[in-house]
Write an enzyme that holds these catalytic residues in place. Structure first.
Site, short mmCIF file in Angstrom:
data_model
loop_
_atom_site.label_atom_id
_atom_site.label_comp_id
_atom_site.label_asym_id
_atom_site.label_seq_id
_atom_site.Cartn_x
_atom_site.Cartn_y
_atom_site.Cartn_z
N TYR A 34 -20.90 2.69 5.82
CA TYR A 34 -20.65 1.42 5.12
C TYR A 34 -19.90 1.67 3.82
CZ TYR A 34 -21.16 -2.70 2.26
OH TYR A 34 -20.85 -3.76 1.43
N PRO A 87 -13.78 -5.88 -6.00
CA PRO A 87 -15.10 -6.37 -5.58
C PRO A 87 -15.63 -5.56 -4.40
CG PRO A 87 -13.36 -7.81 -4.75
CD PRO A 87 -12.69 -6.79 -5.64
N SER A 116 -18.43 -9.19 -6.56
CA SER A 116 -18.30 -9.67 -5.18
C SER A 116 -19.25 -10.82 -4.88
CB SER A 116 -18.61 -8.50 -4.23
OG SER A 116 -18.86 -8.96 -2.93
N GLN A 137 -15.17 -12.72 -7.26
CA GLN A 137 -14.51 -12.80 -5.95
C GLN A 137 -15.28 -13.77 -5.05
OE1 GLN A 137 -16.10 -10.74 -3.03
NE2 GLN A 137 -14.88 -12.04 -1.69
N THR A 165 -10.86 -13.98 -1.31
CA THR A 165 -10.54 -12.95 -0.30
C THR A 165 -10.28 -13.63 1.05
OG1 THR A 165 -11.89 -11.32 -1.44
CG2 THR A 165 -11.45 -10.91 0.90
N LYS A 262 -6.61 -12.64 -2.53
CA LYS A 262 -6.77 -11.20 -2.23
C LYS A 262 -6.75 -10.98 -0.72
CE LYS A 262 -10.05 -7.37 -2.80
NZ LYS A 262 -10.70 -7.16 -1.51
N HIS A 287 -8.16 -4.71 2.57
CA HIS A 287 -9.61 -4.55 2.46
C HIS A 287 -9.98 -3.06 2.60
CE1 HIS A 287 -12.95 -7.63 2.43
NE2 HIS A 287 -13.67 -6.54 2.55
N ARG A 290 -10.78 -1.77 6.16
CA ARG A 290 -12.08 -2.11 6.75
C ARG A 290 -11.99 -3.32 7.68
NH1 ARG A 290 -16.24 0.06 3.51
NH2 ARG A 290 -17.66 -1.71 3.59
N GLY A 319 -6.13 -0.24 -2.32
CA GLY A 319 -6.13 0.48 -1.05
C GLY A 319 -5.58 1.88 -1.20
N GLY A 320 -6.47 2.87 -1.20
CA GLY A 320 -6.04 4.26 -1.21
C GLY A 320 -5.63 4.81 -2.56
N ARG A 322 -6.14 6.87 -5.48
CA ARG A 322 -7.09 7.96 -5.78
C ARG A 322 -6.67 8.83 -6.96
NH1 ARG A 322 -9.13 4.97 -3.05
NH2 ARG A 322 -10.13 5.19 -1.02
N ARG A 342 -13.56 2.41 -3.29
CA ARG A 342 -14.45 3.54 -2.98
C ARG A 342 -14.60 4.55 -4.13
NH1 ARG A 342 -11.53 2.23 1.43
NH2 ARG A 342 -12.59 1.73 3.38
C1 LIG Z 1 -18.37 -0.71 0.26
C2 LIG Z 1 -17.26 -1.72 0.13
C3 LIG Z 1 -17.59 -3.06 0.07
C4 LIG Z 1 -16.57 -4.01 -0.08
N1 LIG Z 1 -16.92 -5.33 -0.22
C5 LIG Z 1 -15.95 -6.24 -0.50
C6 LIG Z 1 -16.30 -7.60 -0.80
O1 LIG Z 1 -17.47 -7.95 -0.85
N2 LIG Z 1 -15.28 -8.47 -1.07
C7 LIG Z 1 -13.96 -8.08 -1.06
O2 LIG Z 1 -13.07 -8.91 -1.31
N3 LIG Z 1 -13.62 -6.81 -0.78
C8 LIG Z 1 -14.57 -5.89 -0.52
N4 LIG Z 1 -14.22 -4.58 -0.28
C9 LIG Z 1 -12.79 -4.18 -0.34
C10 LIG Z 1 -12.40 -3.81 -1.76
O3 LIG Z 1 -12.38 -4.94 -2.61
C11 LIG Z 1 -10.99 -3.18 -1.82
O4 LIG Z 1 -10.08 -4.06 -1.19
C12 LIG Z 1 -10.92 -1.81 -1.16
O5 LIG Z 1 -12.11 -1.07 -1.35
C13 LIG Z 1 -9.74 -1.03 -1.75
O6 LIG Z 1 -9.54 0.16 -1.11
P1 LIG Z 1 -10.11 1.59 -1.63
O7 LIG Z 1 -11.57 1.60 -1.32
O8 LIG Z 1 -9.32 2.55 -0.79
O9 LIG Z 1 -9.82 1.71 -3.11
C14 LIG Z 1 -15.21 -3.61 -0.11
C15 LIG Z 1 -14.90 -2.25 -0.04
C16 LIG Z 1 -15.90 -1.31 0.08
C17 LIG Z 1 -15.53 0.16 0.13
#
Ligand SMILES: Cc1cc2nc3c(=O)[nH]c(=O)nc-3n(C[C@H](O)[C@H](O)[C@H](O)COP(=O)(O)O)c2cc1C
Length: 390
Positions: A34, A87, A116, A137, A165, A262, A287, A290, A319-320, A322, A342
């Protein structure tokens, strides 16, 4: 002995990747998919990273620029660096201090956190625990009463910007999560329960603080299991796959502050969000890989969106991201700022608020050092002339 290894001891984490490795060791196995994985075959997660490798940084030597300016401004907020915290739902699973620790870390580091809809702490709890205004969000629930309630609560608690989102009309196919039993409600398997013995502090905090379920879906702080079961029912009630631009327009009308869409991956959609809905900006995002696997990496989608709407709204990206060099590439391609997901969630798991601040500092230092090495005076000076195709 590994069990008593202090993450801030002799070999402190130096990079976001170090935090990811430490978090994986620290957390119960069932939570890891998760908190780290994504949809289907993780093609888009890989592309989110690989997209940055398509670019190299230009080096201008002997410019004398040794005090690069990192300060920037987006979402009508002055930030110490062009990076904010995305978020993320249910981060109470990473560390019981969850969203409160994340928001505090963000503001102490001169940036902001987007709370979030699926947070482990409520809109009001986070507002009370922090000094500055943060951002919220919203999942565009079909249930307008629920969406109205959340928008009103966020506005009265002082949240300034709203991020809607739009890439979750249905949940992505996160097979690793399903295999781990980390579904909602969680399926506690024998292996997970036996493994619990290796993470006593995590389980203790789960049972004592009960910060796993998304608090805005469930009334009160139920037990971990009851909360999760109610959360899934509520989510099914609120989420609607047939939402459309009219629903987002209605949210735009309702929200008085800065408004962002978003989950935009297409230039036509970006133009719609800005020109028809009146959004102040878009977050180019899949996202974090995901949701739809095999869609484009976020950084690959960025240039076309900037070319289409960059002259009349803020284009942000996640996204990505790092490394400081990733932030530089995104900004040079026209993003006003970036979000990380992350990297801070994994730091939170390792060391709570202090570690989240450290991760932001890692980005700050990498940005500072890289800009000096490039001979670039400020983040504001970055444009495509600073990039060379690899
Ligand atoms: C554990 C987790 C939970 C997330 N929950 C949400 C959320 O509740 N709402 C949302 O808009 N995005 C959510 N996201 C997406 C993040 O906002 C973001 O788009 C994404 O993590 C960016 O990529 P990165 O993890 O590679 O930095 C989630 C991401 C992760 C890793």
């Amino acid at each position: 002995m590994a069990l008593f290894h202090d993450p801030f001891g002799p070999s402190p984490p130096m990079s976001t990747e170090d935090y990811t490795k430490l978090a994986k060791r620290k957390l119960p196995t069932m939570t890891w998919p998760y908190l780290s994985s994504g949809a289907d075959d993780l093609v888009t997660i890989r592309d989110n990273r690989e997209g940055f490798r398509k670019w190299r940084l230009r080096v201008r030597t002997l410019t004398g620029a040794n005090k690069p300016e990192l300060k920037t401004n987006f979402c009508r907020t002055k930030l110490a660096l062009p990076l904010a915290l995305a978020p993320t739902g249910m981060v109470g699973l990473a560390h019981w201090t969850g969203d409160v620790a994340v928001s505090k870390a963000a503001e102490l580091s001169g940036t902001r956190h987007v709370l979030s809809t699926a947070a482990s702490y409520s809109i009001e709890e986070v507002a009370e625990a922090t000094e500055l205004d943060h951002w919220f969000q919203l999942y565009p629930f079909g249930d307008r009463d629920k969406a109205t309630e959340l928008m009103n609560r966020a506005a009265s608690a002082g949240y300034t910007a709203l991020f809607v989102t739009v890439d979750v009309p249905i949940l992505g196919n996160r097979e690793a999560e399903r295999r781990s039993g980390m579904t909602i409600p969680a399926e506690f398997r024998l292996g997970s329960i036996l493994e619990a013995g290796l993470h006593p502090a995590w389980w203790w905090n789960l049972l004592v603080h009960r910060r796993t379920a998304p608090i805005h879906y469930v009334a009160g702080r139920r037990s971990a299991v009851a909360g999760a079961i109610e959360a899934v029912r509520a989510q099914q009630r609120y989420m609607q796959g047939d939402l459309n631009w009219d629903d987002v327009a209605w949210m735009r009308d309702h929200w008085k502050g800065p408004f962002y869409v978003k989950g935009i991956m297409d230039a036509d959609d970006a133009a719609k969000a800005v020109d028809e809905i009146g959004a102040d900006g878009v977050v180019v995002s899949n996202h974090g890989g995901r949701q739809l696997d095999s869609c484009q990496g976020a950084i690959d989608a960025l240039p076309a969106i900037v070319d289409r709407v960059g002259n009349r709204c803020e284009v942000l990206l996640d996204g990505g991201v790092r490394r400081g060099s990733d932030v530089i590439i995104a900004l040079a391609l026209g993003a006003k700022g970036v979000f990380i997901g992350r990297p801070y969630v994994h730091a939170l798991a390792v060391g709570g608020e202090k570690a989240v601040r450290h991760v932001i500092d890692i980005f700050r230092e990498e940005l500072h050092r890289n800009l000096i090495l490039m001979g670039c005076p400020s983040v504001a000076a970055l444009d495509r002339s600073w990039l060379i195709p690899a």
